[in-house]
Design a protein around this motif. Structure first.
Motif, short mmCIF file in Angstrom:
data_model
loop_
_atom_site.label_atom_id
_atom_site.label_comp_id
_atom_site.label_asym_id
_atom_site.label_seq_id
_atom_site.Cartn_x
_atom_site.Cartn_y
_atom_site.Cartn_z
N ASN A 1 0.81 -1.22 0.00
CA ASN A 1 0.00 0.00 0.00
C ASN A 1 0.85 1.27 0.00
OD1 ASN A 1 -2.34 1.56 -0.02
ND2 ASN A 1 -2.29 1.77 2.19
N TYR A 2 1.94 1.26 -0.77
CA TYR A 2 2.77 2.44 -0.90
C TYR A 2 2.59 3.06 -2.28
CZ TYR A 2 5.19 1.01 3.34
OH TYR A 2 5.49 0.67 4.62
N LEU A 3 2.78 4.35 -2.35
CA LEU A 3 2.66 5.09 -3.60
C LEU A 3 3.99 5.10 -4.34
CD1 LEU A 3 0.86 8.22 -2.13
CD2 LEU A 3 -0.20 6.31 -3.33
N ARG A 4 3.93 5.14 -5.66
CA ARG A 4 5.13 5.33 -6.47
C ARG A 4 5.22 6.82 -6.78
NH1 ARG A 4 7.76 0.93 -8.53
NH2 ARG A 4 6.59 -1.00 -8.33
N ARG A 5 6.29 7.45 -6.34
CA ARG A 5 6.50 8.88 -6.62
C ARG A 5 7.73 9.04 -7.48
NH1 ARG A 5 6.00 13.07 -2.17
NH2 ARG A 5 5.75 14.29 -4.03
N SER A 6 7.67 10.00 -8.37
CA SER A 6 8.81 10.30 -9.23
C SER A 6 9.89 10.99 -8.42
CB SER A 6 8.38 11.22 -10.37
OG SER A 6 7.39 10.62 -11.14
N PRO A 7 11.14 10.85 -8.86
CA PRO A 7 12.21 11.62 -8.21
C PRO A 7 11.94 13.11 -8.36
CG PRO A 7 13.13 9.97 -9.70
CD PRO A 7 11.64 9.99 -9.92
N TRP A 8 12.42 13.91 -7.43
CA TRP A 8 12.11 15.33 -7.44
C TRP A 8 12.59 16.02 -8.71
CZ3 TRP A 8 16.32 18.46 -7.81
CH2 TRP A 8 17.54 17.94 -7.39
N TRP A 9 13.68 15.53 -9.33
CA TRP A 9 14.23 16.19 -10.51
C TRP A 9 13.44 15.86 -11.79
CZ3 TRP A 9 16.93 12.45 -7.77
CH2 TRP A 9 17.09 11.23 -8.40
N ARG A 10 12.51 14.92 -11.72
CA ARG A 10 11.70 14.56 -12.88
C ARG A 10 10.29 15.13 -12.83
NH1 ARG A 10 13.11 8.63 -14.99
NH2 ARG A 10 15.17 9.17 -15.75
N ARG A 11 9.96 15.80 -11.78
CA ARG A 11 8.61 16.34 -11.65
C ARG A 11 8.51 17.68 -12.37
NH1 ARG A 11 8.50 15.55 -5.39
NH2 ARG A 11 8.84 13.33 -5.38
N SER A 12 7.33 17.94 -12.94
CA SER A 12 7.10 19.23 -13.57
C SER A 12 6.24 20.07 -12.64
CB SER A 12 6.41 19.05 -14.93
OG SER A 12 5.19 18.40 -14.76
N GLY A 13 6.45 21.35 -12.65
CA GLY A 13 5.66 22.24 -11.82
C GLY A 13 6.20 22.32 -10.41
N PRO B 1 6.58 21.86 -6.45
CA PRO B 1 6.26 20.70 -5.60
C PRO B 1 5.01 20.98 -4.79
CG PRO B 1 8.14 21.89 -4.73
CD PRO B 1 7.78 22.54 -6.04
N GLY B 2 4.14 20.03 -4.77
CA GLY B 2 2.91 20.16 -4.01
C GLY B 2 2.92 19.19 -2.85
N PRO B 3 1.90 19.24 -2.05
CA PRO B 3 1.85 18.31 -0.93
C PRO B 3 1.69 16.88 -1.44
CG PRO B 3 -0.21 19.48 -1.13
CD PRO B 3 0.74 20.09 -2.13
N GLU B 4 2.23 15.98 -0.68
CA GLU B 4 2.10 14.56 -1.03
C GLU B 4 0.64 14.16 -0.86
OE1 GLU B 4 3.74 10.28 0.54
OE2 GLU B 4 4.95 12.07 0.86
N PRO B 5 0.14 13.33 -1.78
CA PRO B 5 -1.25 12.87 -1.59
C PRO B 5 -1.38 12.15 -0.27
CG PRO B 5 -0.20 11.76 -3.47
CD PRO B 5 0.78 12.73 -2.90
N PRO B 6 -2.54 12.24 0.35
CA PRO B 6 -2.70 11.58 1.64
C PRO B 6 -2.48 10.08 1.51
CG PRO B 6 -4.81 12.35 0.81
CD PRO B 6 -3.76 12.86 -0.12
N HIS B 7 -1.80 9.52 2.49
CA HIS B 7 -1.54 8.09 2.52
C HIS B 7 -2.60 7.45 3.40
CE1 HIS B 7 1.04 4.47 2.50
NE2 HIS B 7 0.48 4.27 3.66
N PRO B 8 -3.49 6.69 2.79
CA PRO B 8 -4.53 6.07 3.62
C PRO B 8 -3.90 5.13 4.63
CG PRO B 8 -4.51 5.09 1.44
CD PRO B 8 -3.53 6.24 1.43
N GLU B 9 -4.47 5.08 5.80
CA GLU B 9 -3.91 4.20 6.82
C GLU B 9 -3.90 2.77 6.33
OE1 GLU B 9 -4.83 3.15 11.37
OE2 GLU B 9 -4.76 5.23 10.79
N SER B 10 -4.95 2.38 5.67
CA SER B 10 -4.99 1.04 5.08
C SER B 10 -6.10 0.97 4.07
CB SER B 10 -5.23 -0.02 6.16
OG SER B 10 -5.39 -1.27 5.55
#
Length: 165
Positions: free
Chosen positions: A127-139, A141-150
């Motif tokens: 239940n983990y998110l895949r996030r791009s490295p910071w140098w590959r993101r466009s725009g 930086p915004g807040p990370e999407p909420p991580h559901p507890e489960s």
């Protein structure tokens, strides 16, 4: 139980990672139950750290949830962590895991997305998110999407077999 799982269970006892997991279960007042493939499932862990729906130390999988929570993809994910303890020769896995968390945070700002241990255990199963490295993101930086507890629904209550505690 397959031969691999018997070997993993024995090595994780010898390398002291499973005894440490059992100690954490006892200190956290979790109820251990025998699980599949030589795992020990410990339900009702009372501490707030680590912030995960489940975590593994040796062959012990701990969760704050009740019996029946550790099933399916999540249990497969935690089973892979038990094998990682064996391959890391036990307790050295702990500082290596913390180093992997630090690297992942530096790469993408998330503790799991680029953590080699979580990636090898299958991020989605845990239940983990895949996030791009910071140098590959466009725009910006915004807040990370909420991580559901489960994302796993509360399962029907499943008791430990009699005499398993």
């Amino acid at each position: 139980m397959r031969r691999f799982h018997r070997i993993r269970r024995a090595l994780n006892y010898v390398n002291l990672s499973t005894p440490l997991g059992l100690l954490l279960a006892r200190i956290g007042r979790a109820r251990p139950c025998p699980g599949p493939d030589g795992l020990i499932l410990a339900y009702g862990y009372r501490f707030r750290f680590p912030i995960a729906s489940a975590f593994t130390v040796g062959n012990v999988v701990l969760t704050k949830y009740e019996e029946g929570f550790l099933t399916g993809a999540l249990l497969r994910h935690e089973d892979r962590h038990a094998s990682q303890y064996m391959l890391c020769l036990g307790l050295p896995m702990l500082p290596l895991y913390l180093l992997a968390v630090a690297c992942s945070m530096a790469i993408c700002g998330n503790q799991a997305s680029w953590n080699v241990f979580e990636r090898l255990a299958n991020l989605e199963d845990g239940n983990y998110l895949r996030r791009s490295p910071w140098w590959r993101r466009s725009g910006p930086p915004g807040p990370e999407p909420p991580h559901p507890e489960s994302p796993h629904p509360e399962p029907s209550r499943q008791e430990c077999p009699p005499g398993a505690e």
